[in-house]
Design a protein around this motif. Sequence first.
Motif, PDB file in Angstrom:
ATOM      1  N   ILE A   1     -18.613  11.337  13.370  1.00  0.00           N
ATOM      2  CA  ILE A   1     -19.427  10.726  14.426  1.00  0.00           C
ATOM      3  C   ILE A   1     -18.841   9.385  14.855  1.00  0.00           C
TER       4      ILE A   1
ATOM      5  N   THR B   1     -15.785   8.421  15.027  1.00  0.00           N
ATOM      6  CA  THR B   1     -14.598   8.524  15.875  1.00  0.00           C
ATOM      7  C   THR B   1     -14.952   8.601  17.355  1.00  0.00           C
ATOM      8  N   GLN B   2     -16.169   9.047  17.667  1.00  0.00           N
ATOM      9  CA  GLN B   2     -16.595   9.111  19.061  1.00  0.00           C
ATOM     10  C   GLN B   2     -16.921   7.739  19.633  1.00  0.00           C
TER      11      GLN B   2
ATOM     12  N   SER C   1     -13.152   4.174  22.305  1.00  0.00           N
ATOM     13  CA  SER C   1     -12.650   4.601  23.602  1.00  0.00           C
ATOM     14  C   SER C   1     -11.135   4.775  23.547  1.00  0.00           C
TER      15      SER C   1
ATOM     16  N   HIS D   1      -9.297  14.038  21.231  1.00  0.00           N
ATOM     17  CA  HIS D   1     -10.392  13.134  21.593  1.00  0.00           C
ATOM     18  C   HIS D   1     -11.746  13.839  21.552  1.00  0.00           C
ATOM     19  N   ASN D   2     -11.779  15.132  21.865  1.00  0.00           N
ATOM     20  CA  ASN D   2     -13.050  15.866  21.912  1.00  0.00           C
ATOM     21  C   ASN D   2     -13.352  16.639  20.637  1.00  0.00           C
TER      22      ASN D   2
ATOM     23  N   ALA E   1     -14.026  15.670  17.554  1.00  0.00           N
ATOM     24  CA  ALA E   1     -15.145  15.184  16.734  1.00  0.00           C
ATOM     25  C   ALA E   1     -16.481  15.645  17.299  1.00  0.00           C
ATOM     26  N   PHE E   2     -16.637  15.527  18.620  1.00  0.00           N
ATOM     27  CA  PHE E   2     -17.898  15.961  19.228  1.00  0.00           C
ATOM     28  C   PHE E   2     -18.121  17.452  19.029  1.00  0.00           C
TER      29      PHE E   2
ATOM     30  N   TRP F   1     -19.018  18.218  15.370  1.00  0.00           N
ATOM     31  CA  TRP F   1     -20.383  17.752  15.090  1.00  0.00           C
ATOM     32  C   TRP F   1     -21.422  18.672  15.721  1.00  0.00           C
TER      33      TRP F   1
ATOM     34  N   SER G   1     -14.456  17.171  30.343  1.00  0.00           N
ATOM     35  CA  SER G   1     -13.699  16.010  29.891  1.00  0.00           C
ATOM     36  C   SER G   1     -12.217  16.160  30.216  1.00  0.00           C
TER      37      SER G   1
END
Length: 279
Positions: free
Chosen positions: A114, A116-117, A120, A151-152, A154-155, A158, A208
């Motif tokens: 979480i 890591t999100q 930026s 970049h995406n 982690a989201f 989760w 994204s």
Amino acid sequence: MVGSKKSKIGRVFLYVFACAVSLFILYPYLVMFFGSLKDLQTMYRIPGTLLPEVWHWENYVNIWKDVPLLTYFKNSLLIAVFGTILTIVCAVPGGYALARMEFPGKKTVMSLVIMTQMFSPVVMMVGIYKIMSTMHLTNSILGIILMVSAHNQAFAVWLLSGTFATISKELEEAARIDGCNKVSAMVRVILPLAAPGIVTAMTFVFISGWNEYMLSLILIGDSSLKTINLGIRAFFGYTGTEWWYVFAASILSTLPILGFFRILERHLTGGLTAGGVKG
């Protein structure tokens, strides 16, 4: 009778409120659409008008003449599609492991995922550029795909871990009893039930990747490798900005996202299945 009248008045008020909110949300897009059909004189006229005096539909043709928008669209599509595929392929087993397996430091791992999100890409841009330069992935579509996926990730992990956690373990155990191994049980039973979460993650990552701008601006130098978001900058000149072309290209750039969402929505609605365990 009085209750029926109150119900009708409440329904009318709700519809009016919904229309007002929708208009407020769509107003910027209406400004863009009407602006894309204006010319130089109408665009810079004071006071301005929302509707164009003459509807210049040829603006949507002229934007393709001097700017290779088709190449930019293709590059953005490659980044969005393959970035989404790579993210989901990695996030599904990661999310499943966090939801089903118990191991030391599991809560710490979830917290780090979480956290890591919160960073930026702009903050990490120097480090990202050095890493990509060392790997010879600057000025490369592959490099942008890898960064979009990273970049995406982690989201997606989760979100999918929460989705897998809501699926009953008994369903998987029943599949194992019927002869499925762990992989086939996941593919045949768990993944179909996790479709809403997977589609949500895919939609988020695709949007994204399609809207990616900062990484492309830093890592891409070759004009033929630019994304649509970078390509729109071609209409910004030293002496002025051709806003009617900027708006037209921006309107067209939203269509793939709408089409992608529509396709996923149709498959999601048709493919969802209800499952449960009795007793």
